[in-house]
Design an enzyme around this catalytic site. Structure first.
Site, PDB file in Angstrom:
ATOM      1  N   ASP A   1       4.406   5.137  11.592  1.00 44.28           N
ATOM      2  CA  ASP A   1       3.863   6.370  11.053  1.00 44.28           C
ATOM      3  C   ASP A   1       5.004   7.379  10.976  1.00 44.28           C
ATOM      4  O   ASP A   1       5.715   7.597  11.958  1.00 44.28           O
ATOM      5  CB  ASP A   1       2.767   6.881  11.999  1.00 44.28           C
TER       6      ASP A   1
ATOM      7  N   ASP B   1      -9.373   8.261  11.751  1.00 43.80           N
ATOM      8  CA  ASP B   1      -9.928   9.596  11.490  1.00 43.80           C
ATOM      9  C   ASP B   1     -11.360   9.525  10.970  1.00 43.80           C
ATOM     10  O   ASP B   1     -11.946  10.556  10.636  1.00 43.80           O
ATOM     11  CB  ASP B   1      -9.084  10.327  10.431  1.00 43.80           C
TER      12      ASP B   1
END
Ligand code: NOJ
Ligand code: MG
Length: 547
Positions: free
Chosen positions: A107, A334
């Protein structure tokens, strides 16, 4: 030699052919008993991932961080937080993954750092510090309040006053996550160096965080009110983020990131972009100078209806640039868990969908087991968003991976940082491996089938259509043709393609029709999905040809 339905068999590379598996490092495998997953634990589980049959792992951030946003507040872009291990562990993870034929995607969090990052510490110390301009500072508005109406995704104003220097700084997310100023050339250079640091260590690419937030309007214009906002909605949506997201300048910066990646062989850039299809596909760039894979979240955002998903697939295919490779995502760290969003039975149908659509699938850890959202008692809430925007906390989908029926599901010898799902004694790797009807077995068989057949992995589409609650499409390649028919409802449905066909059932959600010969018409039970290998020589199933 290419044959009519060759499906471009030869030219596709790993990130087109392969399947990406997202790991949330805090929750995958703990090795030292502190209740938080770590890199050493992850290394122990690589054999599982290889057995499962995925091709690449994407790890959400493991960098040094005060963990205000669980690692998305980075205090050092080129290190490893001691909670997760050391740089040597990261090197070992990369090497061990590669040894097993697994690629490693990290990431990259370019939009913001932690407020504890030395860059921000210097920036906030003095107005005339050379680092000041590395972040986005503005004088107070005329009333002494924030410079404009921009809102934080995580609630409240996106501006926080730094009392000592009398200016506000901008943060698209938490105040502990100040936005870097990408208009500053030194910031660009420093962040491209970060990419090189990890690429030099052998990582195979990046998932780029919060890419739509990278640049903001330099005139600081107020965002306009959102006319469809309803009281009770997430307050972030009260205004439309037209001046804070998806700014035209972002594309040139993506091109620069691509140039960095292209100085290495066979690396991939994936972008986190919650955008409408038309704006999303612009991130492929021109002639392949943008992202390889702008994440396509539209399966998460589209109602689970056959006609709407068929239309989505057609629209997405039609919008792709000629050299743009599609991709699909069903859930992530998320979002609500897939099985909680559409139910356990449809989650099986969704598995077949994800793994047979044209384009690179990204699979979220635990979805292959059918893990559900876990209700978190208020006193155990961890995600700051849960407190700031009630109902939007992300802890339920971030709970420990369920490995076995032992204490804490085999995730940790200590107390897990989030509670383990209540059904872990049934929903776990060890139990599901042995069960021919489990979700895990279904995923694994679909992954094996996909790997074995070019048409399924990288083939083209024939028809894409819906009939009542059935979503159906044909995949073609390498001289083979496959029909996928998915019943998105709980009631029995018939499906009759426009033209006659014969074929053989190769995989089904219910695991009891494999080998069955089918002809011309299908009857699907409620929540049933099937993957059929069509007999070659059968007339093509006619339908719309898009793309
Ligand atoms: C998107 C990430 O997926 C999310 O978890 C994070 O909170 C925000 N970006 C901010 O970095
Ligand atoms: Mg920004």
């Amino acid at each position: 030699m290419a044959t009519p339905h060759s499906g471009e068999a030869i030219s596709r590379t790993w990130w087109q052919r392969g399947v990406i598996y997202e790991i949330y490092p805090r929750s995958f495998q703990d090795s030292d008993g502190d209740g938080v997953g770590d890199l050493a634990g992850m290394i122990r589980r690589l054999d599982y991932l290889r057995w499962l049959g995925v091709d690449a792992i994407w790890l959400t951030p493991f960098y040094p961080s005060p963990m205000a946003d669980f690692g998305y507040d980075v205090a050092d872009y080129t290190g490893v937080d001691p909670l997760f291990g050391s740089l040597a562990d990261a090197d070992q993870l990369i090497a061990e993954a590669h040894r097993r034929g697994l690629k490693v995607i990290l990431d990259f969090v370019p939009n913001h750092s932690s407020d504890r990052h030395p860059w921000f510490q210097e920036a906030r110390a003095l107005r005339d510090n050379p680092r000041r301009d590395w972040y986005v500072w503005r004088d107070p508005g005329p009333d002494g309040g924030p410079p404009n109406n921009w809102r934080s995704v995580f609630g409240g104003s996106a501006w926080t006053l730094d009392e000592a220097t009398g200016q506000y700084y901008y943060h698209a997310y938490l105040k502990e996550q100040p936005d870097l100023n990408w208009r500053n050339a030194d910031v660009q250079t420093a962040m491209f160096d970060v990419m090189r640091f990890w690429l030099d260590r052998g990582v195979d690419g990046f998932r780029i965080d919060a890419l739509r937030q990278l640049v903001e309007d330099d005139q600081l214009r107020d965002n306009p009110a959102n006319p469809s906002y309803q009281p009770g909605d997430n307050p972030y949506h009260a205004v439309e983020p037209v001046h804070t997201t998806d700014q035209p300048e972002t594309h040139a910066l993506v091109r620069r990131m691509r140039e960095v990646a292209d100085t290495y062989a066979d690396r991939v850039l994936i972008g986190e972009l919650y955008l409408p299809i038309k704006r999303l596909v612009a991130y492929y760039g021109e002639h392949g100078n943008g992202l390889h894979l702008p994440f396509n979240f539209h399966l998460i955002l589209t109602p689970w209806k056959a006609d709407q998903i068929a239309e989505l697939i057609r629209q997405y295919e039609a919008a792709l640039p000629p050299d743009g490779w599609p991709n699909w995502v069903l859930s992530n760290h998320d979002q609500q868990r897939l099985a909680s969003r559409i139910g356990d039975a449809q989650a099986r149908v969704a598995a077949l969908l994800l793994l047979t659509l044209r384009g690179t699938p990204t699979l979220y850890y635990g979805d292959e087991l059918g893990m559900r959202d876990v209700a978190i008692p208020p006193e155990q809430l961890q995600d700051p968003v849960a407190r700031r925007v009630p109902g939007h906390g992300r802890d339920p989908e971030r709970t420990p991976m369920q490995w076995d029926a032992g204490p804490s599901a085999g995730f940790t010898a200590g107390t897990p940082w989030l509670p383990v799902g209540e059904h872990y004694q049934i929903i776990n790797v060890a139990a599901e491996r042995e069960d021919s009807h489990s979700m895990l077995t279904l995923y694994r068989r679909a992954l094996v089938l996909r790997r074995a057949h070019t048409a399924l992995a990288i083939g083209t589409y024939g028809a894409i259509e819906s009939q009542d609650d059935v979503l159906a499409y044909v995949r073609e390649g390498d001289g083979q043709r496959w029909l996928i028919a998915l019943n998105l409802s709980a009631s029995s449905q018939g499906y009759t393609p426009a033209e006659a066909f014969t074929g053989s059932m190769r995989l089904s959600t219910h695991a009891d029709r494999e080998g069955e010969t089918v002809r011309d018409t299908l009857t699907l039970r409620g929540d049933e999905g099937v993957v059929i290998q069509l007999d070659t020589g059968t007339a093509p199933v006619k339908g719309r040809q898009d793309g």
